[in-house]
Design a protein around this motif. Structure first.
Motif, PDB file in Angstrom:
ATOM      1  N   ASN A 145       0.806  -1.225   0.000  1.00 27.75           N
ATOM      2  CA  ASN A 145       0.000   0.000   0.000  1.00 27.75           C
ATOM      3  C   ASN A 145       0.842   1.280   0.000  1.00 27.75           C
ATOM      4  OD1 ASN A 145      -2.559   1.228  -0.128  1.00 27.75           O
ATOM      5  ND2 ASN A 145      -2.611   1.562   2.087  1.00 27.75           N
ATOM      6  N   TRP A 178      -4.585   2.621 -11.138  1.00 25.08           N
ATOM      7  CA  TRP A 178      -5.552   1.721 -10.488  1.00 25.08           C
ATOM      8  C   TRP A 178      -5.372   1.766  -8.974  1.00 25.08           C
ATOM      9  CZ3 TRP A 178      -5.510  -2.567  -7.319  1.00 25.08           C
ATOM     10  CH2 TRP A 178      -6.713  -3.261  -7.198  1.00 25.08           C
ATOM     11  N   HIS A 179      -4.122   1.665  -8.529  1.00 29.79           N
ATOM     12  CA  HIS A 179      -3.856   1.702  -7.088  1.00 29.79           C
ATOM     13  C   HIS A 179      -4.204   3.070  -6.494  1.00 29.79           C
ATOM     14  CE1 HIS A 179      -1.955  -2.096  -5.820  1.00 29.79           C
ATOM     15  NE2 HIS A 179      -1.667  -2.225  -7.100  1.00 29.79           N
ATOM     16  N   GLU A 181      -6.593   5.080  -7.443  1.00 29.17           N
ATOM     17  CA  GLU A 181      -8.048   5.135  -7.284  1.00 29.17           C
ATOM     18  C   GLU A 181      -8.513   4.276  -6.107  1.00 29.17           C
ATOM     19  OE1 GLU A 181     -11.692   6.590  -7.778  1.00 29.17           O
ATOM     20  OE2 GLU A 181      -9.888   7.247  -8.844  1.00 29.17           O
ATOM     21  N   GLU A 182      -7.913   3.089  -5.955  1.00 25.62           N
ATOM     22  CA  GLU A 182      -8.271   2.221  -4.829  1.00 25.62           C
ATOM     23  C   GLU A 182      -7.921   2.872  -3.494  1.00 25.62           C
ATOM     24  OE1 GLU A 182      -9.872  -0.931  -4.778  1.00 25.62           O
ATOM     25  OE2 GLU A 182     -10.363  -0.091  -6.743  1.00 25.62           O
ATOM     26  N   GLN A 183      -6.777   3.536  -3.464  1.00 24.92           N
ATOM     27  CA  GLN A 183      -6.373   4.223  -2.230  1.00 24.92           C
ATOM     28  C   GLN A 183      -7.321   5.375  -1.908  1.00 24.92           C
ATOM     29  OE1 GLN A 183      -2.280   5.251  -2.998  1.00 24.92           O
ATOM     30  NE2 GLN A 183      -1.544   3.172  -2.602  1.00 24.92           N
ATOM     31  N   ARG A 184      -7.779   6.074  -2.920  1.00 29.96           N
ATOM     32  CA  ARG A 184      -8.746   7.149  -2.694  1.00 29.96           C
ATOM     33  C   ARG A 184     -10.051   6.593  -2.130  1.00 29.96           C
ATOM     34  NH1 ARG A 184      -7.799  10.569  -8.318  1.00 29.96           N
ATOM     35  NH2 ARG A 184      -6.020  11.813  -7.591  1.00 29.96           N
ATOM     36  N   LYS A 185     -10.483   5.461  -2.660  1.00 32.25           N
ATOM     37  CA  LYS A 185     -11.714   4.842  -2.160  1.00 32.25           C
ATOM     38  C   LYS A 185     -11.555   4.426  -0.703  1.00 32.25           C
ATOM     39  CE  LYS A 185     -13.210   2.999  -6.636  1.00 32.25           C
ATOM     40  NZ  LYS A 185     -13.399   1.770  -7.446  1.00 32.25           N
ATOM     41  N   ARG A 186     -10.400   3.820  -0.383  1.00 36.41           N
ATOM     42  CA  ARG A 186     -10.158   3.404   1.002  1.00 36.41           C
ATOM     43  C   ARG A 186     -10.134   4.596   1.941  1.00 36.41           C
ATOM     44  NH1 ARG A 186      -6.576  -0.446  -1.181  1.00 36.41           N
ATOM     45  NH2 ARG A 186      -4.781   0.910  -0.841  1.00 36.41           N
TER      46      ARG A 186
END
Length: 480
Positions: A145, A178-179, A181-186
């Motif tokens: 992460n 991609w990562h 965007e996933e980090q923003r969602k988390r």
């Protein structure tokens, strides 16, 4: 020069701990370190790198593993910094040493470590990928992460910004995006949980305030707006910073102005508007001097004390004389000093006082209404609200309170207390004292409890229980 000395000069130097770490000679490395354990975190000349830096930067996985599992004296410094502020993980990342990087991360190396230029290991791993056309180390860091939005100290560049400078690498760009965007969602999910916790904390604090429904609604609006801004930023959105809300609290003594100011301090600190939750309470005597040139420095000192929090100016109307006189009054100078810092954003000012006299303050300075944008009216408490205040105080006693450890008898419910207060006090008394009536009433009630108990009393409940009789006696003393 004799022959023995000449031979000594020509003889090769013995390998160093850093030389073994560079070459990957595990047996030589183990033997030297066991002989001289103090070399565990030895730094080499110029670069100031430890053996872990060197082995990680050359992907000598066996030596990295040996150092991480070291059972001898001392412990390997996982976050040691070289001359550039780089950790061993930085060295593994900048040289594409994915195996060494994984070993370090498995042993809790800090994935967001910052070099002196602000670059993280992910920044350096991306730089390596531009040269080597492979990104195994980037993948390893992302598994742990690594923050794709981290900015360096040079130009505020993220790892993705660095990647955009090189041609190709579309797969790596897709992976990082991609990562990201996933980090923003988390972060948004985490921010949602944190927001709810903060709102729950605010509601708990508001529960201590009796009445003042309009004020509580305004505090909720502020809190929700500021916490939503937090979530917007967590999603990577850019929103303007809210200006500190300067206020005026208008009402009689005992209506809760100071208590609300303290709760407001916690709120503004909680949502990031103010760096501290401190509330500095001042009156005219704290600000105004007796001689020419005395008021300015005195007021500025108090402003400096309050910086980062709330400056609560109680009885603010006393800064402005009721009538103009020949003698110069320095209260207006103190007010102007306070006004001069209200646009800087480092302090929130609350002016408090009676309704009518506060008009003198409002009209004395043309910039007052522009800077003080919120006016809250603290109404006098009725008998039921005073009864609720009494219950709130008894349910939230601090250890330094005179009544700590005591409790109310079950008969002392809100209705019974409201009827008692209504019967034993006049409207004028309630208006003049408000919440202050309850403090005096409770102190008197405890004294009455002590008076009516005998030394033979061994019932612990009775020793600590304040009854309606005690409260009535306490209230009668106030009335007298």
């Amino acid at each position: 020069m004799n022959r023995s000395h000449d031979k000594w000069l020509r003889s090769p130097k013995p390998p160093t701990i850093h030389g073994y770490a560079h070459s990957g000679d595990l047996i030589g490395f183990q033997r030297l370190l066991r002989d001289i354990p103090s070399l565990l975190n030895e730094t080499n000349p110029v670069m100031a790198q430890t053996p872990l830096h060197v082995s990680a930067g050359h992907n000598r996985a066996e030596i990295v593993q040996f150092l991480l599992d070291w059972q001898g004296p001392g412990r390997v410094e996982l976050e040691a910094k070289n001359m550039y502020g780089e950790t061993p993980l930085h060295m593994a990342a900048k040289n594409g040493c994915s195996e060494a990087a994984r070993l370090l991360l498995t042993h809790s190396a800090f994935v967001e470590a910052r070099a002196y230029n602000g670059m993280t290991p992910l920044h350096l791993a991306v730089w390596h990928s531009l040269r080597a056309d492979e990104f195994l180390t980037v993948k390893v860091l992302l598994e742990y992460n690594a923050d794709c939005s981290a900015k360096d100290n040079v130009e505020g560049m993220t790892p993705l910004n660095h990647l955009s400078q090189g041609p190709g690498n579309e797969k790596l760009r897709e992976l990082l995006n991609w990562h990201l965007e996933e980090q923003r969602k988390r972060r948004a999910i985490e921010a949602c949980g944190e927001t709810k916790a903060k709102m729950d904390e605010l509601e708990k604090e508001l529960g201590y305030i009796v009445g003042l429904n309009d004020l509580k609604m305004q505090l909720r609006k502020w809190a929700k707006g500021m916490l939503l801004d937090e979530r917007r930023r967590a999603l990577g959105l850019h929103v303007g910073t809210r200006r500190p809300p300067h206020m005026a609290f208008l009402g009689n003594p005992g209506t809760g102005k100071t208590m609300v100011a303290r709760i407001l301090g916690k709120l503004l600190h909680m949502v990031g508007i103010l760096p501290t939750d401190k509330v500095t309470e001042v009156q005219r005597t704290d600000l105004v001097g007796e001689f020419v040139g005395h008021t300015g420095p005195k007021t500025r000192k108090k402003i400096q004390e309050a910086e980062g929090g709330i400056l609560f100016v109680d009885e603010a109307y006393r800064l402005i004389p009721m009538q103009k006189s020949d003698d110069k009054d320095y209260g207006l100078e103190a007010l102007e000093e306070i006004m001069s810092v209200m646009d800087h954003g480092k302090i929130v000012v609350i002016f408090a006082g009676y309704h009518e006299p506060m008009n003198r303050v409002i009209t004395s300075n043309e910039g007052f209404s522009r800077r003080v944008t919120k006016f809250f009216h603290f109404n006098d408490f009725n008998s039921k609200e005073l009864a609720e205040i009494l219950h709130t105080k008894m349910n939230n006693l601090s250890k330094d309170s005179l009544l700590y450890g005591f409790k109310l008898h079950p008969s002392c419910n809100i209705e019974a207390l409201a009827a008692l207060i209504e019967r034993e006090t006049t409207e004028k008394q309630r208006k003049e004292t408000n919440g202050g009536l309850i403090d005096t009433m409770l102190v008197n009630a405890r004294e009455n409890l002590d008076l009516r108990l005998s030394f033979e009393c061994i019932d612990t409940e009775e020793l600590l229980t304040i009854t309606l009789v005690d409260l009535e006696a306490g209230l009668q003393l106030v009335s007298q």
